[in-house]
Design a protein around this motif. Structure first.
Motif, PDB file in Angstrom:
ATOM      1  N   GLY A 143       0.820  -1.204   0.000  1.00 52.65           N
ATOM      2  CA  GLY A 143       0.000   0.000   0.000  1.00 52.65           C
ATOM      3  C   GLY A 143       0.854   1.254   0.000  1.00 52.65           C
ATOM      4  N   LEU A 144       2.095   1.134   0.457  1.00 52.26           N
ATOM      5  CA  LEU A 144       3.026   2.264   0.464  1.00 52.26           C
ATOM      6  C   LEU A 144       3.457   2.662  -0.945  1.00 52.26           C
ATOM      7  N   ALA A 145       3.092   1.852  -1.937  1.00 56.02           N
ATOM      8  CA  ALA A 145       3.438   2.158  -3.324  1.00 56.02           C
ATOM      9  C   ALA A 145       2.467   3.133  -3.961  1.00 56.02           C
ATOM     10  N   ALA A 173       7.312   1.113  -8.737  1.00 60.35           N
ATOM     11  CA  ALA A 173       7.826   0.574 -10.009  1.00 60.35           C
ATOM     12  C   ALA A 173       7.274  -0.824 -10.267  1.00 60.35           C
ATOM     13  N   VAL A 174       7.121  -1.621  -9.214  1.00 58.74           N
ATOM     14  CA  VAL A 174       6.494  -2.939  -9.350  1.00 58.74           C
ATOM     15  C   VAL A 174       5.098  -2.788  -9.943  1.00 58.74           C
ATOM     16  N   ASN A 175       4.349  -1.811  -9.457  1.00 56.65           N
ATOM     17  CA  ASN A 175       3.006  -1.583  -9.996  1.00 56.65           C
ATOM     18  C   ASN A 175       3.051  -1.196 -11.467  1.00 56.65           C
ATOM     19  N   ALA A 176       4.064  -0.444 -11.850  1.00 58.95           N
ATOM     20  CA  ALA A 176       4.218  -0.090 -13.264  1.00 58.95           C
ATOM     21  C   ALA A 176       4.482  -1.344 -14.099  1.00 58.95           C
ATOM     22  N   LEU A 177       5.313  -2.238 -13.590  1.00 60.79           N
ATOM     23  CA  LEU A 177       5.553  -3.508 -14.292  1.00 60.79           C
ATOM     24  C   LEU A 177       4.245  -4.253 -14.486  1.00 60.79           C
ATOM     25  N   THR A 178       3.438  -4.286 -13.440  1.00 58.61           N
ATOM     26  CA  THR A 178       2.148  -4.972 -13.513  1.00 58.61           C
ATOM     27  C   THR A 178       1.282  -4.402 -14.630  1.00 58.61           C
ATOM     28  N   VAL A 179       1.146  -3.084 -14.658  1.00 55.95           N
ATOM     29  CA  VAL A 179       0.293  -2.428 -15.652  1.00 55.95           C
ATOM     30  C   VAL A 179       0.791  -2.697 -17.072  1.00 55.95           C
ATOM     31  N   VAL A 241      -9.871  -2.827  -4.688  1.00 60.05           N
ATOM     32  CA  VAL A 241      -8.888  -2.110  -5.507  1.00 60.05           C
ATOM     33  C   VAL A 241      -8.271  -0.957  -4.721  1.00 60.05           C
ATOM     34  N   ILE A 242      -6.963  -0.784  -4.879  1.00 56.62           N
ATOM     35  CA  ILE A 242      -6.225   0.326  -4.277  1.00 56.62           C
ATOM     36  C   ILE A 242      -5.891   1.326  -5.379  1.00 56.62           C
ATOM     37  N   PRO A 243      -5.986   2.632  -5.109  1.00 55.69           N
ATOM     38  CA  PRO A 243      -5.635   3.613  -6.146  1.00 55.69           C
ATOM     39  C   PRO A 243      -4.143   3.611  -6.435  1.00 55.69           C
ATOM     40  N   TRP A 244      -3.795   3.798  -7.684  1.00 59.00           N
ATOM     41  CA  TRP A 244      -2.370   3.855  -8.050  1.00 59.00           C
ATOM     42  C   TRP A 244      -1.698   5.060  -7.410  1.00 59.00           C
TER      43      TRP A 244
END
Length: 244
Positions: A143-145, A173-179, A241-244
């Motif tokens: 969640g800190l992302a 950045a991990v979330n960016a990889l996911t997207v 869902v968590i907001p980006w």
């Protein structure tokens, strides 16, 4: 050749990774414990076998491409494909320091494991996942992302009150990889999502978290077992869902 569903979990010998392995093993998955320490991986696999879970250890250091490629070859030779990849391995090296006091080497070392390591494992394992009719990839985030929450003083104080650059930005950045992987794979059966296990007591935070590994693993297992009409390219905790 084993015909049960296979799941590879990086850093699966302890913490949320191990508990995810245990829960998925109880659901009938064949568990592949990815561990950079061969002995610890074997210990974890033996513990799961004692619970009648089909498990084995695979030596895999996410910062060492040779071990990733060797692991992929072993999985291909032994199972033919990979159904689920859980990118769980990660580090938190900030020591609570604010951004201006962070050493560049710490930032680099954090990204080496949390971002580049995750990318390397995903890229190498992807051909095996594409062979599965139910391919799933779960990226352990935090969640800190969330940039939205990090920029909102009215958000959860647990998140807004933390300001450690290396760990938090690496998970963004991990979330960016996911997207971006989800965008590439949108026309396939593969579902790829980011998971926030919450503030879970693990070695990563010196066991200061207030959540148990059982609670932390719940969203990981849910995303690993999504139905065919499930979401992809999203960021979830156990409440949604968590907001980006």
């Amino acid at each position: 050749m084993n015909t049960s569903k296979t799941v590879l979990i990086t850093g699966g010998n302890k913490g949320i990774g191990f508990e995810s392995a245990r829960q998925l093993g109880k659901l009938g998955f064949t568990i592949l414990i990815g561990s950079r320490d061969q002995f610890k991986g074997q210990e974890a696999a033996a513990s799961l076998k004692n619970e009648n879970i089909d498990a084995e250890a695979i030596t895999l250091d996410v910062t060492n491409l040779d071990t990733i490629q060797s692991a992929a070859k072993r999985i291909e030779d032994q199972y033919g494909s990979l159904d689920v990849l859980i990118n769980n391995a990660g580090v938190n090296l900030d020591r609570g320091l604010p951004p201006s006091q962070l050493e560049l080497t710490v930032l680099r070392d954090t990204y080496e494991t949390n971002v580049f390591g995750m990318f390397s494992v995903t890229k190498v394992m992807l051909p095996l996942i594409k062979k599965s009719p139910i391919g799933r990839i779960v990226n352990l985030s935090s969640g800190l992302a969330s940039l939205t929450l990090n920029n909102d003083p009215k958000s959860d104080a647990e998140k807004y009150g933390v300001n450690v650059l290396a760990y938090m930005s690496s998970k963004t950045a991990v979330n960016a990889l996911t997207v971006l992987f989800a965008r590439e794979l949108k026309d396939t059966a593969i579902k790829i999502n980011s998971a926030d296990p919450g503030y879970t007591a693990t070695d990563l935070n010196g066991h200061t978290g207030y959540r148990t590994v059982e609670q932390g693993a719940s969203i990981v297992v849910k995303l690993a077992t999504l139905p065919n009409d499930g979401s992809t390219g999203s960021f979830f905790d156990e409440t949604g869902v968590i907001p980006w």
